[in-house]
Scaffold this motif. Structure first.
Motif, PDB file in Angstrom:
ATOM      1  N   GLN A 135      -8.708   7.660  -4.927  1.00 49.61           N
ATOM      2  CA  GLN A 135      -9.752   8.087  -3.987  1.00 49.61           C
ATOM      3  C   GLN A 135     -10.925   7.102  -4.045  1.00 49.61           C
ATOM      4  OE1 GLN A 135     -10.018  11.056  -2.114  1.00 49.61           O
ATOM      5  NE2 GLN A 135      -8.401  12.305  -2.936  1.00 49.61           N
ATOM      6  N   GLN A 136     -11.334   6.753  -5.258  1.00 51.67           N
ATOM      7  CA  GLN A 136     -12.460   5.843  -5.432  1.00 51.67           C
ATOM      8  C   GLN A 136     -12.139   4.455  -4.889  1.00 51.67           C
ATOM      9  OE1 GLN A 136     -13.664   5.306  -9.501  1.00 51.67           O
ATOM     10  NE2 GLN A 136     -15.572   4.315  -8.927  1.00 51.67           N
ATOM     11  N   ARG A 137     -10.930   3.946  -5.166  1.00 55.32           N
ATOM     12  CA  ARG A 137     -10.542   2.624  -4.669  1.00 55.32           C
ATOM     13  C   ARG A 137     -10.511   2.581  -3.150  1.00 55.32           C
ATOM     14  NH1 ARG A 137      -5.957   2.983  -7.814  1.00 55.32           N
ATOM     15  NH2 ARG A 137      -6.604   2.824  -9.958  1.00 55.32           N
ATOM     16  N   LEU A 138      -9.999   3.645  -2.522  1.00 51.87           N
ATOM     17  CA  LEU A 138      -9.962   3.705  -1.063  1.00 51.87           C
ATOM     18  C   LEU A 138     -11.377   3.628  -0.487  1.00 51.87           C
ATOM     19  CD1 LEU A 138      -7.283   6.484  -0.468  1.00 51.87           C
ATOM     20  CD2 LEU A 138      -7.056   4.049   0.060  1.00 51.87           C
ATOM     21  N   GLU A 139     -12.272   4.358  -1.100  1.00 48.74           N
ATOM     22  CA  GLU A 139     -13.650   4.384  -0.615  1.00 48.74           C
ATOM     23  C   GLU A 139     -14.322   3.021  -0.797  1.00 48.74           C
ATOM     24  OE1 GLU A 139     -17.589   6.675  -1.896  1.00 48.74           O
ATOM     25  OE2 GLU A 139     -15.900   7.990  -1.435  1.00 48.74           O
ATOM     26  N   ARG A 155     -12.417  11.459   4.055  1.00 50.56           N
ATOM     27  CA  ARG A 155     -13.202  12.593   4.541  1.00 50.56           C
ATOM     28  C   ARG A 155     -13.527  13.563   3.410  1.00 50.56           C
ATOM     29  NH1 ARG A 155     -13.325  13.735  10.133  1.00 50.56           N
ATOM     30  NH2 ARG A 155     -13.338  15.941   9.607  1.00 50.56           N
ATOM     31  N   GLN A 156     -12.555  13.831   2.542  1.00 52.39           N
ATOM     32  CA  GLN A 156     -12.795  14.748   1.431  1.00 52.39           C
ATOM     33  C   GLN A 156     -13.769  14.165   0.420  1.00 52.39           C
ATOM     34  OE1 GLN A 156     -12.068  17.939   0.764  1.00 52.39           O
ATOM     35  NE2 GLN A 156     -11.296  18.000   2.853  1.00 52.39           N
ATOM     36  N   SER A 157     -13.590  12.886   0.078  1.00 51.11           N
ATOM     37  CA  SER A 157     -14.478  12.291  -0.933  1.00 51.11           C
ATOM     38  C   SER A 157     -15.900  12.122  -0.401  1.00 51.11           C
ATOM     39  CB  SER A 157     -13.923  10.969  -1.453  1.00 51.11           C
ATOM     40  OG  SER A 157     -13.867   9.999  -0.447  1.00 51.11           O
ATOM     41  N   ALA A 158     -16.075  12.204   0.905  1.00 50.84           N
ATOM     42  CA  ALA A 158     -17.418  12.135   1.482  1.00 50.84           C
ATOM     43  C   ALA A 158     -18.176  13.451   1.303  1.00 50.84           C
ATOM     44  CB  ALA A 158     -17.339  11.795   2.964  1.00 50.84           C
ATOM     45  N   ILE A 159     -17.447  14.556   1.135  1.00 52.85           N
ATOM     46  CA  ILE A 159     -18.124  15.849   1.070  1.00 52.85           C
ATOM     47  C   ILE A 159     -18.023  16.552  -0.280  1.00 52.85           C
ATOM     48  CG2 ILE A 159     -18.061  16.284   3.549  1.00 52.85           C
ATOM     49  CD1 ILE A 159     -15.591  17.981   3.171  1.00 52.85           C
ATOM     50  N   VAL A 160     -17.080  16.120  -1.121  1.00 53.23           N
ATOM     51  CA  VAL A 160     -16.946  16.736  -2.452  1.00 53.23           C
ATOM     52  C   VAL A 160     -16.702  15.636  -3.485  1.00 53.23           C
ATOM     53  CG1 VAL A 160     -16.061  18.940  -1.577  1.00 53.23           C
ATOM     54  CG2 VAL A 160     -14.459  17.137  -2.157  1.00 53.23           C
ATOM     55  N   SER A 161     -16.719  15.987  -4.739  1.00 55.82           N
ATOM     56  CA  SER A 161     -16.462  15.012  -5.806  1.00 55.82           C
ATOM     57  C   SER A 161     -15.012  14.526  -5.729  1.00 55.82           C
ATOM     58  CB  SER A 161     -16.707  15.654  -7.167  1.00 55.82           C
ATOM     59  OG  SER A 161     -15.715  16.635  -7.434  1.00 55.82           O
ATOM     60  N   TYR A 162     -14.738  13.397  -6.382  1.00 53.83           N
ATOM     61  CA  TYR A 162     -13.371  12.869  -6.402  1.00 53.83           C
ATOM     62  C   TYR A 162     -12.412  13.894  -7.015  1.00 53.83           C
ATOM     63  CZ  TYR A 162     -15.385   8.275  -5.408  1.00 53.83           C
ATOM     64  OH  TYR A 162     -16.058   7.224  -4.837  1.00 53.83           O
ATOM     65  N   ALA A 163     -12.832  14.553  -8.087  1.00 53.89           N
ATOM     66  CA  ALA A 163     -11.978  15.536  -8.758  1.00 53.89           C
ATOM     67  C   ALA A 163     -11.641  16.693  -7.823  1.00 53.89           C
ATOM     68  CB  ALA A 163     -12.656  16.044 -10.027  1.00 53.89           C
ATOM     69  N   GLN A 164     -12.631  17.165  -7.086  1.00 48.75           N
ATOM     70  CA  GLN A 164     -12.377  18.262  -6.139  1.00 48.75           C
ATOM     71  C   GLN A 164     -11.555  17.766  -4.960  1.00 48.75           C
ATOM     72  OE1 GLN A 164     -13.061  21.465  -6.678  1.00 48.75           O
ATOM     73  NE2 GLN A 164     -12.005  21.959  -4.788  1.00 48.75           N
ATOM     74  N   ALA A 165     -11.782  16.529  -4.526  1.00 46.92           N
ATOM     75  CA  ALA A 165     -11.014  15.956  -3.423  1.00 46.92           C
ATOM     76  C   ALA A 165      -9.533  15.891  -3.772  1.00 46.92           C
ATOM     77  CB  ALA A 165     -11.540  14.573  -3.066  1.00 46.92           C
ATOM     78  N   VAL A 166      -9.211  15.575  -5.037  1.00 48.13           N
ATOM     79  CA  VAL A 166      -7.818  15.540  -5.489  1.00 48.13           C
ATOM     80  C   VAL A 166      -7.151  16.881  -5.213  1.00 48.13           C
ATOM     81  CG1 VAL A 166      -6.347  15.447  -7.556  1.00 48.13           C
ATOM     82  CG2 VAL A 166      -8.156  13.764  -7.237  1.00 48.13           C
ATOM     83  N   LYS A 167      -7.832  17.965  -5.570  1.00 45.51           N
ATOM     84  CA  LYS A 167      -7.283  19.313  -5.369  1.00 45.51           C
ATOM     85  C   LYS A 167      -7.142  19.630  -3.883  1.00 45.51           C
ATOM     86  CE  LYS A 167      -9.431  20.903  -9.623  1.00 45.51           C
ATOM     87  NZ  LYS A 167     -10.494  21.730 -10.185  1.00 45.51           N
ATOM     88  N   VAL A 197      -2.990  12.555  -4.896  1.00 48.53           N
ATOM     89  CA  VAL A 197      -3.690  11.271  -4.873  1.00 48.53           C
ATOM     90  C   VAL A 197      -4.733  11.345  -5.981  1.00 48.53           C
ATOM     91  CG1 VAL A 197      -5.111   9.703  -3.512  1.00 48.53           C
ATOM     92  CG2 VAL A 197      -3.342  11.048  -2.390  1.00 48.53           C
ATOM     93  N   SER A 198      -4.656  10.448  -6.953  1.00 48.78           N
ATOM     94  CA  SER A 198      -5.558  10.509  -8.103  1.00 48.78           C
ATOM     95  C   SER A 198      -7.010  10.249  -7.698  1.00 48.78           C
ATOM     96  CB  SER A 198      -5.141   9.495  -9.168  1.00 48.78           C
ATOM     97  OG  SER A 198      -5.463   8.183  -8.740  1.00 48.78           O
ATOM     98  N   ASP A 199      -7.916  10.660  -8.575  1.00 49.25           N
ATOM     99  CA  ASP A 199      -9.332  10.423  -8.300  1.00 49.25           C
ATOM    100  C   ASP A 199      -9.654   8.930  -8.298  1.00 49.25           C
ATOM    101  OD1 ASP A 199      -8.876  10.329 -11.046  1.00 49.25           O
ATOM    102  OD2 ASP A 199     -10.768  11.270 -11.579  1.00 49.25           O
ATOM    103  N   GLN A 247       0.856  -1.184   0.000  1.00 53.65           N
ATOM    104  CA  GLN A 247       0.000   0.000   0.000  1.00 53.65           C
ATOM    105  C   GLN A 247       0.890   1.231   0.000  1.00 53.65           C
ATOM    106  OE1 GLN A 247      -3.413  -0.209   2.208  1.00 53.65           O
ATOM    107  NE2 GLN A 247      -3.852   1.949   2.201  1.00 53.65           N
ATOM    108  N   GLN A 248       0.488   2.237  -0.746  1.00 56.08           N
ATOM    109  CA  GLN A 248       1.307   3.439  -0.877  1.00 56.08           C
ATOM    110  C   GLN A 248       0.734   4.640  -0.135  1.00 56.08           C
ATOM    111  OE1 GLN A 248       1.877   4.110  -5.046  1.00 56.08           O
ATOM    112  NE2 GLN A 248       2.874   2.159  -5.369  1.00 56.08           N
ATOM    113  N   VAL A 249      -0.395   4.453   0.524  1.00 57.91           N
ATOM    114  CA  VAL A 249      -1.068   5.559   1.196  1.00 57.91           C
ATOM    115  C   VAL A 249      -1.021   5.323   2.702  1.00 57.91           C
ATOM    116  CG1 VAL A 249      -3.256   6.789   1.428  1.00 57.91           C
ATOM    117  CG2 VAL A 249      -2.576   5.895  -0.794  1.00 57.91           C
ATOM    118  N   SER A 250      -0.533   6.305   3.449  1.00 56.18           N
ATOM    119  CA  SER A 250      -0.486   6.183   4.903  1.00 56.18           C
ATOM    120  C   SER A 250      -1.894   6.229   5.478  1.00 56.18           C
ATOM    121  CB  SER A 250       0.345   7.322   5.498  1.00 56.18           C
ATOM    122  OG  SER A 250      -0.366   8.545   5.408  1.00 56.18           O
ATOM    123  N   PRO A 251      -2.077   5.719   6.694  1.00 58.59           N
ATOM    124  CA  PRO A 251      -3.402   5.766   7.315  1.00 58.59           C
ATOM    125  C   PRO A 251      -3.958   7.189   7.434  1.00 58.59           C
ATOM    126  CG  PRO A 251      -2.012   4.250   8.505  1.00 58.59           C
ATOM    127  CD  PRO A 251      -1.133   4.967   7.512  1.00 58.59           C
TER     128      PRO A 251
END
Length: 65
Positions: free
Chosen positions: A46-50, A19-31, A41-43, A7-11
């Motif tokens: 983000q989707q795979r994590l969710e 938390r970001q993808s819960a409140i905004v789109s994946y594209a906005q969460a990336v920013k 972190v690509s969109d 895994q390449q993403v820390s906890p």
């Protein structure tokens, strides 16, 4: 750092992504993640994590008095 094998993403970064993808789109969460953490972190990531995370469903207990 608490990163699991293969895994390449820390906890902490994973929590920020969720938390970001819960409140905004994946594209906005990336920013937002890049601004907040300095990490990209690509969109798709983000989707795979969710999709991999088991979320607890809220209970619908209603108190009747």
């Amino acid at each position: 750092m608490g990163v699991r094998p293969r895994q390449q993403v820390s906890p902490h970064l994973e929590l920020c992504c969720l938390r970001q993808s819960a409140i905004v789109s994946y594209a906005q969460a990336v920013k937002e993640i890049e601004v907040q953490t300095g990490r990209q972190v690509s969109d798709k990531t983000q989707q795979r994590l969710e999709e991999r995370h088991d979320f607890e469903l809220p209970s619908s207990e209603v108190s009747v008095e």
